[in-house]
Design an enzyme around this catalytic site. Structure first.
Site, PDB file in Angstrom:
ATOM      1  N   VAL A  14     -51.345 -38.393  73.359  1.00 52.10           N
ATOM      2  CA  VAL A  14     -50.856 -37.261  74.150  1.00 52.10           C
ATOM      3  C   VAL A  14     -51.916 -36.791  75.135  1.00 52.10           C
ATOM      4  O   VAL A  14     -51.625 -36.524  76.310  1.00 52.10           O
ATOM      5  CB  VAL A  14     -50.402 -36.105  73.236  1.00 52.10           C
ATOM      6  N   LYS A 203     -41.837 -27.849  62.257  1.00 50.58           N
ATOM      7  CA  LYS A 203     -41.077 -27.562  63.477  1.00 50.58           C
ATOM      8  C   LYS A 203     -39.953 -26.558  63.204  1.00 50.58           C
ATOM      9  O   LYS A 203     -39.712 -25.639  63.999  1.00 50.58           O
ATOM     10  CB  LYS A 203     -40.504 -28.850  64.038  1.00 50.58           C
TER      11      LYS A 203
END
Length: 427
Positions: A14, A203
């Site tokens: 990332v 999440k």
């Protein structure tokens, strides 16, 4: 406005993807110019797909976070504690905006970090922490601010969704498909965080805190994964018109917010049942909009880096808002443990000894505890002499099902432990 200078801590997939986006920002639609003021990672000599030598190097992420040339600290280190937490705290205390893709950090320490950001008058942004390239955090916090959310549910782990999809499509075992997923890069070398449900739980907790203005308490989140699901479960459920998926859910109840992750059997026409492969999907239900479904790539360098860059773009014109979107006038709802005695239909899979009277004993045990059979499927005995049976029940309290399982456990006809999965139909 001058360039927005970012410091990037963590140069994995990332982090390198974010550098690539900065270096081709002329092709993007950013409201200003982004400059990289410095980078940090565990090893400077590691071979990477981008040239990091052109940027100032910091051995310590916290030093980068406090550097006066850094306007925005981007944390891509990972981990709920340790260097990531210390660096984020250092940046916030120094009055820096923070962007993170760290779901574990936000799930465990998000409330405290949000309070620190608010105290310092800076933004704490974490779009990339949930569902990769799907802008669900911003949608929940900003776009749906005029909606009373009742439920947030979805498929939040692409690894698990790839596993259940591929097992059913190819007829291969869990171990075979997992090995393939690791080779394709969908699963880590150690896939425990994904297959145990913990990744999806982080999440789900973040989304639940936003959706319900709740005090995020990860200890109240119920978590189970797909590591106990086998091919037989998927095949039998499929023949009964059901798809087994790992579903993450946040639900508003009278007592508070229930957040959980567990395999669920969905009717074949359910919106989430039709999401296959490594895709993520989030379904938001509330008044007065009804249901909104967002689908897209939930992981990977490109989608996650794009989510980080979306947060960077917001900071050109910061309208600082509490990280989880909760204002002082909002009702602060607590996280509560998942309901122990919910009413639902259930999918039950057992393997019975191939002998007379076993099926009758199974249905009698269910009936004795008030569980009514809606559908029943029995296969011929396999090579081991076990006969698989799958049952779809009518709606009943979970406590009745658990009592029936206890009763079944006393019988000698069961080859192994039954599999019980809650069923959700399309709405």
């Amino acid at each position: 406005m001058g360039p927005l200078k970012i410091g990037i801590a963590g140069l994995g997939h990332v982090g390198c993807g974010l550098i690539e986006l900065v270096e081709r920002q002329d092709k993007l639609r950013l409201p200003g110019v982004v400059e990289i003021a410095g980078v940090s990672a565990r090893s400077q000599s590691r071979n990477r797909p981008v040239d990091t030598d052109k940027y100032r190097w910091f051995d310590d992420a916290a030093t980068l976070a406090e550097d006066p040339d850094v306007d925005v600290f981007v944390e891509l280190i990972g981990g709920s504690d340790g260097p990531a937490k210390f660096a984020v705290e250092s940046a916030l205390k120094a009055g820096k905006h923070v962007i993170t893709a760290n779901k574990a950090l936000m799930a465990k320490h998000g409330m405290a970090l949000a309070a620190l950001a608010e105290e310092k008058g800076v933004d704490l942004l974490f779009e990339a922490a949930v569902a990769g390239g799907i802008p669900v955090v911003r949608v929940l916090r900003d776009s749906l601010a005029g909606v009373e959310i009742k439920r947030v549910a979805g498929i939040l782990n692409g690894t698990c969704n790839y596993l259940t999809t591929s097992m059913l499509e190819t007829g291969r075992s869990y171990d075979e498909v997992l090995e393939e997923a690791q080779k394709l890069g969908y699963a880590e070398a150690d896939p425990t965080l994904d297959v145990s449900g913990m990744d999806a739980a982080h999440k789900a907790a973040i989304l639940s805190a936003i959706a319900f203005s709740a005090d995020l308490d990860f200890s109240k989140v119920k978590v189970s994964g797909v590591d106990g699901i086998d091919l037989l479960d998927l095949k039998l459920a499929d023949r009964l018109g059901l798809r087994i998926k790992l579903i993450a859910e946040g639900l508003l109840t009278e007592d508070g917010v229930v957040c959980r992750v567990e395999p669920m059997a969905l009717s074949a026409n359910h919106p989430l049942a039709r999401v296959n492969g490594s895709l993520n999907t989030v379904r938001i239900e509330g008044d007065p909009v009804g249901a909104i479904t967002l689908t897209g790539p939930g992981a990977g360098a490109g989608p996650t880096a794009s989510a980080v860059m979306g947060d960077v773009a917001k900071l050109f014109r910061p309208a600082i808002r509490p990280a989880f979107g909760r204002a002082e006038h909002h009702v602060a709802r607590p996280f509560v443990a998942a309901m122990g005695d919910e009413t639902s239909a259930f999918f039950l899979r057992v393997r019975l000894a191939d002998q007379p009277g076993t099926l009758a004993a199974l249905t009698e045990a269910l009936a004795a505890e008030g569980v009514s059979v809606n559908q029943l499927l029995q296969d011929s005995a396999d090579d081991s002499g076990a006969s698989p049976v799958a049952i779809v029940t009518h709606r009943c309290p979970r406590s009745h099902m658990q009592a029936a399982l206890t009763r079944l456990g006393k019988l000698t006809m069961l080859i192994d432990a039954p599999r019980l999965i809650r069923i959700e139909t399309a709405s």
